[in-house]
Write an enzyme that holds these catalytic residues in place. Structure first.
Site, mmCIF file in Angstrom:
data_model
loop_
_atom_site.group_PDB
_atom_site.id
_atom_site.type_symbol
_atom_site.label_atom_id
_atom_site.label_comp_id
_atom_site.label_asym_id
_atom_site.label_seq_id
_atom_site.Cartn_x
_atom_site.Cartn_y
_atom_site.Cartn_z
ATOM 1 N N LYS A 62 53.065 -28.535 15.567
ATOM 2 C CA LYS A 62 52.041 -28.951 14.599
ATOM 3 C C LYS A 62 52.710 -29.475 13.331
ATOM 4 C CE LYS A 62 47.834 -29.571 13.268
ATOM 5 N NZ LYS A 62 46.910 -28.734 12.542
ATOM 6 N N GLY A 116 37.449 -18.427 1.976
ATOM 7 C CA GLY A 116 37.643 -19.876 1.973
ATOM 8 C C GLY A 116 36.805 -20.577 3.030
ATOM 9 N N PRO A 117 35.467 -20.532 2.886
ATOM 10 C CA PRO A 117 34.609 -21.152 3.905
ATOM 11 C C PRO A 117 34.511 -22.666 3.731
ATOM 12 C CG PRO A 117 33.265 -20.101 2.223
ATOM 13 C CD PRO A 117 34.688 -19.862 1.824
ATOM 14 N N ALA A 165 38.125 -30.633 11.663
ATOM 15 C CA ALA A 165 36.838 -30.257 11.069
ATOM 16 C C ALA A 165 36.680 -30.927 9.720
ATOM 17 C CB ALA A 165 36.769 -28.743 10.895
HETATM 18 N N1 NAP Z 1 40.280 -29.699 8.133
HETATM 19 C C1 NAP Z 1 40.990 -29.824 9.237
HETATM 20 O O1 NAP Z 1 40.607 -30.606 10.134
HETATM 21 C C2 NAP Z 1 42.242 -29.029 9.448
HETATM 22 C C3 NAP Z 1 42.857 -29.102 10.715
HETATM 23 C C4 NAP Z 1 43.969 -28.308 10.960
HETATM 24 C C5 NAP Z 1 44.463 -27.481 9.954
HETATM 25 N N2 NAP Z 1 43.856 -27.443 8.728
HETATM 26 C C6 NAP Z 1 44.403 -26.512 7.727
HETATM 27 O O2 NAP Z 1 43.445 -25.484 7.502
HETATM 28 C C7 NAP Z 1 43.595 -24.962 6.185
HETATM 29 C C8 NAP Z 1 42.241 -25.038 5.484
HETATM 30 O O3 NAP Z 1 41.927 -26.431 5.334
HETATM 31 P P1 NAP Z 1 40.446 -26.990 5.175
HETATM 32 O O4 NAP Z 1 40.475 -28.389 5.631
HETATM 33 O O5 NAP Z 1 39.466 -26.059 5.734
HETATM 34 O O6 NAP Z 1 40.326 -26.987 3.567
HETATM 35 P P2 NAP Z 1 39.003 -27.039 2.699
HETATM 36 O O7 NAP Z 1 37.896 -27.704 3.420
HETATM 37 O O8 NAP Z 1 39.407 -27.579 1.367
HETATM 38 O O9 NAP Z 1 38.618 -25.509 2.556
HETATM 39 C C9 NAP Z 1 39.269 -24.608 1.693
HETATM 40 C C10 NAP Z 1 38.191 -23.693 1.178
HETATM 41 O O10 NAP Z 1 38.813 -22.656 0.425
HETATM 42 C C11 NAP Z 1 38.014 -22.465 -0.722
HETATM 43 N N3 NAP Z 1 38.791 -21.800 -1.759
HETATM 44 C C12 NAP Z 1 39.805 -22.293 -2.521
HETATM 45 N N4 NAP Z 1 40.254 -21.361 -3.359
HETATM 46 C C13 NAP Z 1 39.513 -20.256 -3.130
HETATM 47 C C14 NAP Z 1 39.469 -18.965 -3.713
HETATM 48 N N5 NAP Z 1 40.294 -18.600 -4.697
HETATM 49 N N6 NAP Z 1 38.559 -18.087 -3.241
HETATM 50 C C15 NAP Z 1 37.696 -18.413 -2.249
HETATM 51 N N7 NAP Z 1 37.673 -19.634 -1.664
HETATM 52 C C16 NAP Z 1 38.572 -20.531 -2.119
HETATM 53 C C17 NAP Z 1 37.551 -23.843 -1.126
HETATM 54 O O11 NAP Z 1 36.460 -23.714 -1.999
HETATM 55 P P3 NAP Z 1 35.682 -24.907 -2.698
HETATM 56 O O12 NAP Z 1 34.531 -25.175 -1.775
HETATM 57 O O13 NAP Z 1 35.304 -24.377 -4.011
HETATM 58 O O14 NAP Z 1 36.670 -26.064 -2.769
HETATM 59 C C18 NAP Z 1 37.182 -24.399 0.243
HETATM 60 O O15 NAP Z 1 35.880 -24.002 0.628
HETATM 61 C C19 NAP Z 1 44.665 -25.830 5.504
HETATM 62 O O16 NAP Z 1 45.918 -25.184 5.589
HETATM 63 C C20 NAP Z 1 44.667 -27.107 6.342
HETATM 64 O O17 NAP Z 1 45.891 -27.793 6.312
HETATM 65 C C21 NAP Z 1 42.756 -28.205 8.446
#
Ligand code: NAP
Length: 306
Positions: free
Chosen positions: A179, A12-13, A128
């Site tokens: 959190k 999940g990058p 991020a």
């Molecule tokens: N972003 C923030 O600032 C932040 C801060 C604190 C906590 N979080 C938490 O961190 C976690 C990740 O969030 P995020 O913001 O990084 O989400 P995100 O940007 O949507 O990243 C999720 C990644 O997982 C990939 N993915 C989904 N299904 C998959 C599969 N079956 N196989 C491989 N890859 C797959 C997605 O692919 P696609 O590119 O195809 O969509 C996407 O690249 C969540 O629980 C979120 O609540 C996020």
């Protein structure tokens, strides 16, 4: 003696996965990036202290992959089940799985998909975003908090000397519930009102967020988290002082019309509250309203061009 390189996969990058992959690259490691979409061969991560821009190995199918030493799982909570195939291929008896997700139910969610594996739940304090699949911007301090366990210290050491600070703690309940207080309350209200964190400048919104947080804190205390009575107003004060137009990831998902993490970030409060006989009416109402607005919900009105 020269120690063997640690084999690492990151599933999940996205925004968080990309930021973590960038830090691993900065630490001299070479994680395999396991992506749903892929289509990139370099990764650029901008953070307060500089830029990492390196070639990466990206795969979009688990076929041919073998067990690794450490898996970082960074798909959104509701995407975990769909990522099972990666865990089947990558997790062996000696693999540590670091779960980079919001919420407090990391073990319950992932254990059925990686039975018996060494699981390390992580709290992510790191804003991020990912303007493009190969480009991640980290907008503030980067702190990961790992729950202590057999592989936690070794996984944390992978980030030594990088911009990613990692703590390993015995009491993981406290940081994870802090959190969750933020996510359920401020994130929940922002999802329904489609606002960024400047929403807290409105005294009506501030009052509501405070009351929701107090419910979450009551449940967290029953789970063993150390959450003093004056913590909710202090968190709000901190949020208000730092209000910078940050859009929570759940709000970004709602605005993009894709499924949100409402179950891991909101429904969880009522679910655990009920186990302790604690009523959480405000959280239950927020949860229901967020759920009713999910993609495909009955009667959902799409924005029109008129
Ligand atoms: N972003 C923030 O600032 C932040 C801060 C604190 C906590 N979080 C938490 O961190 C976690 C990740 O969030 P995020 O913001 O990084 O989400 P995100 O940007 O949507 O990243 C999720 C990644 O997982 C990939 N993915 C989904 N299904 C998959 C599969 N079956 N196989 C491989 N890859 C797959 C997605 O692919 P696609 O590119 O195809 O969509 C996407 O690249 C969540 O629980 C979120 O609540 C996020």
């Amino acid at each position: 003696m020269v120690s063997a390189p640690v084999s690492i996969a990151l599933v999940g990058p996205g925004a968080i996965g990309g930021a973590v992959a960038g830090a691993l690259l900065a630490g001299g490691h070479h994680p395999i990036l396991c992506a749903r979409t892929g289509g990139f061969e370099r990764l650029r991560v901008e953070h307060g202290g500089g830029v990492i821009d390196e070639p990466v190995q990206v795969v979009t199918s688990p076929e041919g992959l073998d067990h690794v030493d450490v898996v970082f799982l960074a798909v959104k909570a509701h995407q975990s089940e769909a990522a099972r195939g990666w865990l089947d291929a990558l997790v062996g008896p000696a693999t540590t799985v670091v779960i980079l997700q919001n919420g407090v139910e990391h073990r319950e969610r992932i254990e059925p998909m990686a039975p018996g594996a060494d699981l390390v739940p992580a709290v992510i304090n790191l804003p991020a975003k990912r303007p493009a699949p190969d480009h991640v911007i980290v907008g503030g301090r980067s702190l990961l908090t790992f729950a202590a366990g057999p592989g936690a210290e070794a996984a944390a050491a992978l980030f030594d000397g990088t911009f990613m600070k990692v703590k390993v703690v015995d009491d993981w309940a406290t940081p994870s519930w802090i959190k969750l207080m933020l996510n359920a309350a401020s994130g929940g209200v922002s999802t329904l009102t489609r606002t960024d964190n400047r929403m807290l400048g409105d005294p009506v919104a501030e009052r509501l967020v405070l009351e929701v947080m107090e419910e979450v804190a009551a449940v967290g205390r029953a789970e063993g988290a150390e959450l003093p009575e004056d913590l909710p107003p202090r968190i709000i004060e901190g949020l208000r002082a730092a209000a910078s137009g940050h859009v929570a990831s759940i709000v970004a998902d709602r605005l993009a019309g894709v499924p949100t993490e409402w179950d891991a970030r909101n429904a969880v409060v009522g679910r655990i509250g009920r186990r302790h006989g604690i009523a959480t009416p405000l959280n239950d109402l927020l949860t229901t309203l967020i759920q009713l607005g999910e993609p495909g919900a009955a009667g959902l009105v799409e924005p029109s061009a008129d």
